[in-house]
Every structure is written in structure tokens, then in C-alpha cells.
Motif scaffolding. Structure first.
Motif, short mmCIF file in Angstrom:
data_model
loop_
_atom_site.label_atom_id
_atom_site.label_comp_id
_atom_site.label_asym_id
_atom_site.label_seq_id
_atom_site.Cartn_x
_atom_site.Cartn_y
_atom_site.Cartn_z
N ILE A 1 56.22 31.36 51.91
CA ILE A 1 57.49 32.08 51.80
C ILE A 1 57.25 33.53 51.38
O ILE A 1 57.92 34.46 51.87
CB ILE A 1 58.45 31.34 50.83
N ALA A 2 56.27 33.75 50.52
CA ALA A 2 55.94 35.13 50.12
C ALA A 2 55.41 35.96 51.28
O ALA A 2 55.44 37.19 51.22
CB ALA A 2 54.91 35.11 48.99
N ALA A 3 54.95 35.30 52.34
CA ALA A 3 54.40 36.01 53.51
C ALA A 3 55.47 36.31 54.56
O ALA A 3 55.16 36.96 55.56
CB ALA A 3 53.30 35.17 54.13
N ILE A 4 56.72 35.86 54.36
CA ILE A 4 57.77 36.12 55.36
C ILE A 4 58.11 37.60 55.36
O ILE A 4 58.47 38.17 54.33
CB ILE A 4 59.04 35.30 55.06
N GLU A 5 57.97 38.21 56.52
CA GLU A 5 58.30 39.63 56.67
C GLU A 5 59.75 39.83 57.04
O GLU A 5 60.41 40.74 56.54
CB GLU A 5 57.40 40.24 57.74
N SER A 6 60.27 38.97 57.94
CA SER A 6 61.64 39.15 58.41
C SER A 6 62.20 37.83 58.90
O SER A 6 61.47 36.87 59.18
CB SER A 6 61.72 40.21 59.51
N VAL A 7 63.54 37.79 59.00
CA VAL A 7 64.28 36.60 59.43
C VAL A 7 65.10 36.99 60.66
O VAL A 7 65.66 38.09 60.72
CB VAL A 7 65.20 36.09 58.31
N HIS A 8 65.19 36.08 61.63
CA HIS A 8 65.77 36.39 62.94
C HIS A 8 66.65 35.23 63.42
O HIS A 8 66.35 34.06 63.14
CB HIS A 8 64.67 36.57 63.99
N ALA A 9 67.67 35.55 64.20
CA ALA A 9 68.35 34.54 65.01
C ALA A 9 67.53 34.34 66.28
O ALA A 9 66.97 35.30 66.82
CB ALA A 9 69.75 35.00 65.35
N ALA A 10 67.44 33.10 66.73
CA ALA A 10 66.64 32.81 67.92
C ALA A 10 67.33 31.74 68.76
O ALA A 10 67.96 30.82 68.23
CB ALA A 10 65.24 32.33 67.53
N ILE A 11 67.19 31.88 70.07
CA ILE A 11 67.64 30.85 71.01
C ILE A 11 66.40 30.19 71.59
O ILE A 11 65.53 30.87 72.15
CB ILE A 11 68.48 31.45 72.16
N GLU A 12 66.31 28.88 71.42
CA GLU A 12 65.22 28.17 72.09
C GLU A 12 65.74 27.54 73.38
O GLU A 12 66.80 26.92 73.39
CB GLU A 12 64.60 27.08 71.23
N VAL A 13 64.98 27.74 74.45
CA VAL A 13 65.21 27.01 75.69
C VAL A 13 64.36 25.74 75.60
O VAL A 13 63.14 25.80 75.51
CB VAL A 13 64.80 27.83 76.92
N VAL A 14 65.03 24.61 75.58
CA VAL A 14 64.36 23.31 75.50
C VAL A 14 64.20 22.77 76.91
O VAL A 14 65.17 22.65 77.65
CB VAL A 14 65.17 22.34 74.62
#
Length: 254
Positions: free
Chosen positions: A120-133
Motif C-alpha cells: 500500500i505504501a508503494a501505491i502511486e495513484s488510483v484509477h477508474a478502469a474498465i475491464e473487457v472480460v
């Protein structure tokens, strides 16, 4: 891993199916993964046959304290928001809205193990993402679980929105969100990740990778499970995912 299982043979079948947009009806004897270890060996063999770098990982769990499973994602299948993809390239394909994390440091092969706090200390950024399954199997989703796991856990593509710096106060368990396709909602009800807080999946992913001799490079994206369930659009169009507090993510299906 059973001596009879040939991960490279299965990888070649997956790569051939990808190249020709074909679907597999069955697997030959010797190329049928029977457990997670064999499935993970097939994942890694698939990336070798593709000669693909790892651009990300998908990871998930079916419950708040259930077992975790993941898959490496080929770098050329990880796209920025606004990507235009052919839905016909995937055959039957589903869409999920997820929260993804970008790591700001490298984790060396055969290092660790790492604690939750380390990753968790290594997380640089958080994003919304769409996965194509998407699956290489004609019968999907009625397919043996180890076969699905071997098939990069039913991965088609990942579209990642712009990021914001990590903030521990973000409501990871149930963020407010909308997910639309051609202006119509793709899900109803309260968004929820079956794994609970997706951050609990991150250290597992890093430890899984490095224990198998794989580096986790700086800039790697970890996408950590759907909040919206699986939606199956029937036509081409545009999907837009909006997670409160994060930039929107958009996919154009041609």
C-alpha cells in the motif's frame, strides 16, 4: 503440477485462438489444467509465447475473506481511457467497472514476502478502469475454473483512466459510481466489490508474482475486481465509467 500437463501446449492453443479470433471447444489431453498451479504455469507460458511484457495484473476474490486469484496482463492489452477496440475481436465480451492501482516502485523477483502496508505504501495513484472480460472458450462462462484461470482469468483488455494520488480516506469498499453504455446504465443497485476492500488483494498479487520469479515493475497497474458485475453489451457503442473522486474512464466499442 502433474507431469502430464504441458503448459506450453495450452499456451500455444490460447495464442492461436487469440490470433484468429477463434474459440476453443475443448482441450486435448495433456493441455487441461487441473489446479491453480497448472493454470498459473499456463498464464506465464502464454505471455512467453506472445513475447509480451507484463503491463498489469488482474486480481479478485469471491468474498471478503475468500481465496485470491490473479493473472498477468499483456502490456499491449492495457489501454488509456478513450481507447477504440473492436468488440468482434473478443467474440462474446463483458464489461466491468473497477478501481485500479498504479505502483510507484519495483518489486524484485524472489524478494519478499511483503506485508499489506509495504505494498500500500508503494501505491502511486488510483484509477477508474474498465475491464473487457473475454474468453478463448466457446462454452464460456460454463468452463472449468482452472481453464478460465489459465486463460488469463478471462482477460480481454483493460482501459485505465487518469489517476489521482493515493488517499487512504477514499471509500474503497463502496465508492459512488455510474457505469453507462450508450447513455443507458449497465448496472443497478449499490456498487460493491465481492472481495470487500480491494487493497487486501494487492500484497497477494505482488507476493504471487515475485515468488514465481516475476518482477513487478514500477508503473504496473493492478486492477482489483468489479464493483458492478458483468454487463454484456449486444451492440457497438461507448461505455463510460465514473467513480466519484476519480477521473472518468471511457471505452469505444466499434
Amino acid at each position: 503440477m502433474s507431469a502430464a500437463f504441458d503448459a506450453d501446449a495450452l499456451a500455444r492453443l490460447f495464442v492461436e485462438a487469440r490470433a484468429h479470433h477463434a474459440k476453443l471447444d475443448a482441450l486435448p489431453e495433456g493441455a487441461r489444467p487441473a489446479n491453480a498451479d497448472e493454470a498459473y504455469a499456463a498464464q506465464e507460458a502464454t505471455l512467453r509465447v506472445l513475447r509480451a511484457d507484463i503491463g498489469g495484473w488482474k486480481v479478485g476474490a469471491k468474498s471478503h475473506d475468500g481465496p485470491i486469484q490473479g493473472a498477468p496482463l499483456p502490456a499491449d492489452g492495457v489501454h488509456r481511457s478513450g481507447a477504440r477496440l473492436s468488440m468482434h475481436a473478443f467474440g462474446k465480451a463483458g464489461l466491468e467497472l473497477e478501481v485500479a492501482f498504479k505502483l510507484g516502485r519495483r518489486f524484485e523477483p524472489h524478494s519478499g514476502p511483503y506485508r499489506d502496508d509495504d505494498v500500500i505504501a508503494a501505491i502511486e495513484s488510483v484509477h477508474a478502469a474498465i475491464e473487457v472480460v473475454a474468453s478463448r472458450f466457446a462454452a464460456w462462462p460454463d468452463v472449468e475454473k482452472p481453464w478460465q484461470l489459465a486463460d488469463l482469468q478471462n482477460h480481454g483488455a483493460l482501459i485505465v483512466g487518469e489517476g489521482v494520488p493515493y488517499d487512504a480516506a477514499f471509500p474503497f469498499i463502496s465508492p459512488a459510481m455510474t457505469f453507462d453504455f450508450q447513455g443507458a446504465p449497465l448496472f443497478k443497485g449499490e456498487p460493491a466489490n465481492p472481495a470487500g476492500d480491494p487493497r487486501r488483494l494487492l500484497a497477494w498479487t505482488v507476493n504471487h508474482a515475485v515468488s514465481r520469479g516475476l518482477a513487478v515493475e514500477r508503473g504496473t497497474i493492478l486492477t482489483a475486481g468489479s464493483y458492478t458485475g458483468l454487463a454484456l453489451p449486444a451492440t457497438s457503442g461507448t461505455a463510460v465509467g465514473v467513480i466519484e473522486g476519480l477521473p472518468a474512464v471511457e471505452l469505444h466499442f466499434a
